[in-house]
Design a protein around this motif. Structure first.
Motif, PDB file in Angstrom:
ATOM      1  N   ASP A   1      -4.386  -7.048  20.991  1.00  0.00           N
ATOM      2  CA  ASP A   1      -4.586  -6.659  19.589  1.00  0.00           C
ATOM      3  C   ASP A   1      -3.253  -6.279  18.958  1.00  0.00           C
ATOM      4  N   ILE A   2      -2.697  -7.164  18.141  1.00  0.00           N
ATOM      5  CA  ILE A   2      -1.354  -7.006  17.587  1.00  0.00           C
ATOM      6  C   ILE A   2      -1.434  -6.842  16.077  1.00  0.00           C
ATOM      7  N   GLU A   3      -0.635  -5.894  15.563  1.00  0.00           N
ATOM      8  CA  GLU A   3      -0.590  -5.613  14.126  1.00  0.00           C
ATOM      9  C   GLU A   3       0.822  -5.212  13.740  1.00  0.00           C
ATOM     10  N   PRO A   4       1.176  -5.257  12.440  1.00  0.00           N
ATOM     11  CA  PRO A   4       2.474  -4.721  12.008  1.00  0.00           C
ATOM     12  C   PRO A   4       2.593  -3.254  12.411  1.00  0.00           C
ATOM     13  N   SER A   5       3.759  -2.851  12.915  1.00  0.00           N
ATOM     14  CA  SER A   5       3.878  -1.532  13.527  1.00  0.00           C
ATOM     15  C   SER A   5       3.936  -0.381  12.528  1.00  0.00           C
TER      16      SER A   5
ATOM     17  N   GLY B   1      10.354  -1.742  11.961  1.00  0.00           N
ATOM     18  CA  GLY B   1       9.491  -2.869  11.619  1.00  0.00           C
ATOM     19  C   GLY B   1       8.924  -3.538  12.865  1.00  0.00           C
ATOM     20  N   GLY B   2       8.642  -4.817  12.754  1.00  0.00           N
ATOM     21  CA  GLY B   2       8.106  -5.575  13.873  1.00  0.00           C
ATOM     22  C   GLY B   2       6.618  -5.337  14.075  1.00  0.00           C
ATOM     23  N   TYR B   3       6.142  -5.704  15.275  1.00  0.00           N
ATOM     24  CA  TYR B   3       4.727  -5.627  15.599  1.00  0.00           C
ATOM     25  C   TYR B   3       4.482  -4.597  16.704  1.00  0.00           C
ATOM     26  N   SER B   4       3.258  -4.125  16.766  1.00  0.00           N
ATOM     27  CA  SER B   4       2.859  -3.215  17.834  1.00  0.00           C
ATOM     28  C   SER B   4       1.501  -3.650  18.372  1.00  0.00           C
ATOM     29  N   VAL B   5       1.186  -3.165  19.574  1.00  0.00           N
ATOM     30  CA  VAL B   5      -0.134  -3.388  20.168  1.00  0.00           C
ATOM     31  C   VAL B   5      -1.019  -2.210  19.798  1.00  0.00           C
ATOM     32  N   GLY B   6      -2.165  -2.481  19.181  1.00  0.00           N
ATOM     33  CA  GLY B   6      -3.108  -1.441  18.800  1.00  0.00           C
ATOM     34  C   GLY B   6      -4.380  -1.520  19.627  1.00  0.00           C
ATOM     35  N   TRP B   7      -5.276  -0.546  19.385  1.00  0.00           N
ATOM     36  CA  TRP B   7      -6.565  -0.534  20.077  1.00  0.00           C
ATOM     37  C   TRP B   7      -6.400  -0.590  21.607  1.00  0.00           C
ATOM     38  N   PHE B   8      -5.291  -0.011  22.085  1.00  0.00           N
ATOM     39  CA  PHE B   8      -5.017   0.002  23.529  1.00  0.00           C
ATOM     40  C   PHE B   8      -5.821   1.151  24.130  1.00  0.00           C
ATOM     41  N   ASP B   9      -6.954   0.811  24.745  1.00  0.00           N
ATOM     42  CA  ASP B   9      -7.976   1.801  25.076  1.00  0.00           C
ATOM     43  C   ASP B   9      -8.208   1.850  26.583  1.00  0.00           C
ATOM     44  N   ASP B  10      -9.090   2.757  26.991  1.00  0.00           N
ATOM     45  CA  ASP B  10      -9.343   3.046  28.392  1.00  0.00           C
ATOM     46  C   ASP B  10      -9.626   1.780  29.206  1.00  0.00           C
ATOM     47  N   GLY B  11      -8.907   1.628  30.311  1.00  0.00           N
ATOM     48  CA  GLY B  11      -9.105   0.505  31.222  1.00  0.00           C
ATOM     49  C   GLY B  11      -8.346  -0.749  30.864  1.00  0.00           C
ATOM     50  N   GLN B  12      -7.778  -0.817  29.670  1.00  0.00           N
ATOM     51  CA  GLN B  12      -7.024  -2.000  29.283  1.00  0.00           C
ATOM     52  C   GLN B  12      -5.611  -1.920  29.861  1.00  0.00           C
ATOM     53  N   TRP B  13      -5.007  -3.082  30.126  1.00  0.00           N
ATOM     54  CA  TRP B  13      -3.659  -3.103  30.670  1.00  0.00           C
ATOM     55  C   TRP B  13      -2.907  -4.345  30.214  1.00  0.00           C
TER      56      TRP B  13
ATOM     57  N   ASN C   1      11.304   4.095  28.740  1.00  0.00           N
ATOM     58  CA  ASN C   1      11.051   4.725  27.449  1.00  0.00           C
ATOM     59  C   ASN C   1       9.981   3.930  26.717  1.00  0.00           C
ATOM     60  N   MET C   2       9.042   4.631  26.104  1.00  0.00           N
ATOM     61  CA  MET C   2       7.889   3.984  25.484  1.00  0.00           C
ATOM     62  C   MET C   2       7.652   4.583  24.100  1.00  0.00           C
ATOM     63  N   ARG C   3       7.429   3.718  23.115  1.00  0.00           N
ATOM     64  CA  ARG C   3       7.212   4.135  21.732  1.00  0.00           C
ATOM     65  C   ARG C   3       5.719   4.061  21.441  1.00  0.00           C
ATOM     66  N   VAL C   4       5.090   5.235  21.181  1.00  0.00           N
ATOM     67  CA  VAL C   4       3.635   5.289  21.054  1.00  0.00           C
ATOM     68  C   VAL C   4       3.230   6.086  19.827  1.00  0.00           C
ATOM     69  N   ALA C   5       1.972   5.906  19.412  1.00  0.00           N
ATOM     70  CA  ALA C   5       1.375   6.678  18.316  1.00  0.00           C
ATOM     71  C   ALA C   5      -0.127   6.744  18.560  1.00  0.00           C
TER      72      ALA C   5
ATOM     73  N   ALA D   1       0.475   5.411  12.929  1.00  0.00           N
ATOM     74  CA  ALA D   1       1.838   4.923  12.699  1.00  0.00           C
ATOM     75  C   ALA D   1       2.842   6.066  12.720  1.00  0.00           C
ATOM     76  N   ASN D   2       2.458   7.217  13.300  1.00  0.00           N
ATOM     77  CA  ASN D   2       3.392   8.334  13.500  1.00  0.00           C
ATOM     78  C   ASN D   2       3.982   8.199  14.901  1.00  0.00           C
ATOM     79  N   TRP D   3       5.101   7.524  14.987  1.00  0.00           N
ATOM     80  CA  TRP D   3       5.620   7.082  16.273  1.00  0.00           C
ATOM     81  C   TRP D   3       6.492   8.140  16.937  1.00  0.00           C
ATOM     82  N   VAL D   4       6.371   8.256  18.263  1.00  0.00           N
ATOM     83  CA  VAL D   4       7.247   9.091  19.073  1.00  0.00           C
ATOM     84  C   VAL D   4       7.661   8.287  20.303  1.00  0.00           C
ATOM     85  N   THR D   5       8.775   8.674  20.901  1.00  0.00           N
ATOM     86  CA  THR D   5       9.254   8.010  22.114  1.00  0.00           C
ATOM     87  C   THR D   5       9.062   8.939  23.297  1.00  0.00           C
ATOM     88  N   LEU D   6       8.348   8.474  24.325  1.00  0.00           N
ATOM     89  CA  LEU D   6       8.120   9.225  25.554  1.00  0.00           C
ATOM     90  C   LEU D   6       8.823   8.516  26.709  1.00  0.00           C
TER      91      LEU D   6
END
Length: 274
Positions: free
Chosen positions: A26-30, A35-47, A62-66, A96-101
């Motif tokens: 599931d890809i959408e504008p980030s 800019g660019g794209y992000s993966v959304g709807w990344f839910d339990d059990g998905q990989w 390092n991972m950029r998440v929201a 779309a409130n992004w942080v880096t972990l």
């Protein structure tokens, strides 16, 4: 890239974001600053799985998440089916409130092709990008202020099939027609003891404030205080002595963060097609 059950596992066949491609991821504008794209709807059990090529060493992921969820799950990270650790994701207050972990101290004990899997445990996150940054290159520079260097490549072209982007290989002077050739980015120390990044680039290019354009490529040299915002000013400095001879048709550029007072900082170079 593989499909459902091979390169990724997604709960629906459709791309819920409707962007970039039609497969089930599931890809959408980030909506992130870069800019660019992000993966959304990344839910339990998905990989999702990614093939990487890396020399032996110690790395940090390092991972950029929201996430707008009030209670968010974790991201399990595995390398060649061995668990490296869990990244605890908290609510960021918006999709779309992004942080880096980060997940530090990842050992890669043998060079070659590796498979990284990101698996969601619990409620959903959006994932913009992740990067694997080598950290042990600075082991002998423990007194230095700057603790990370990295590379971001805006291309996945791999015509020679060595699992390393040919754009990166060409950009840094190795041979894109030769299997297993890898870009090399020396970590150096300037005359004031500050950690710098030294990059081989094609000769005859045009140097900007933080860019260099040559041979159909644009290198953007970036600095950060926190791995989240990459707009910290940088300075080009004299190349250190003792560097190996660059490949034919290449020369070196060396840069560092402009603010000498920072106690922590990060450097990376973005390589894009012109």
């Amino acid at each position: 890239m593989g499909g459902q059950g091979v390169a990724y596992s997604d709960a629906e066949e459709a791309n819920l974001g409707g962007a970039y491609r039609t497969e089930g991821v599931d890809i959408e504008p980030s909506g992130d600053t870069e800019g660019g794209y992000s993966v959304g709807w990344f839910d339990d059990g998905q990989w999702m799985e990614y093939t990487v090529q890396a020399p032996t060493g110690i790395y940090q992921l390092n991972m950029r998440v929201a996430s707008a969820e009030s209670v968010v799950g974790d991201v399990r990270v595995t390398l060649d089916e061995e668990e490296l650790g869990i990244i605890d994701v908290q609510s960021t207050g918006g999709w779309a409130n992004w942080v880096t972990l980060s997940l530090p101290s990842i050992p890669i004990t043998s060079a070659g092709q590796k498979v990284i899997r990101l698996e969601m445990i619990g409620d959903a996150v959006n994932l913009n990008w992740f990067e694997l940054v080598r950290t042990d290159a600075l082991t002998n520079l423990s007194a230095m202020s700057f603790q990370q260097v990295g590379l971001v490549v805006e291309s996945s072209v791999d015509s020679d099939g060595d699992n390393s982007s040919n754009l990166a290989e060409f950009a840094f002077g190795s041979h894109s027609g030769q299997a297993n050739s890898q870009p090399v980015i020396p970590v150096t120390v300037d005359e004031e003891g500050r950690c710098c990044q030294t990059v081989p680039v094609a000769v005859g290019g045009t140097l900007g404030r933080n860019t260099y354009a040559a041979a159909g490529l644009v290198y953007t040299f970036q600095g950060s205080r926190d791995l989240a915002n990459w707009d910290e000013p940088i300075h080009f400095v004299d190349n250190p002595s003792g560097l190996p001879t660059p490949p034919t048709g290449y020369h070196y550029l060396t840069y560092r963060l402009a603010d000498h007072s920072l106690e922590n900082g990060y450097l990376r170079v973005l390589v894009e097609e012109e």
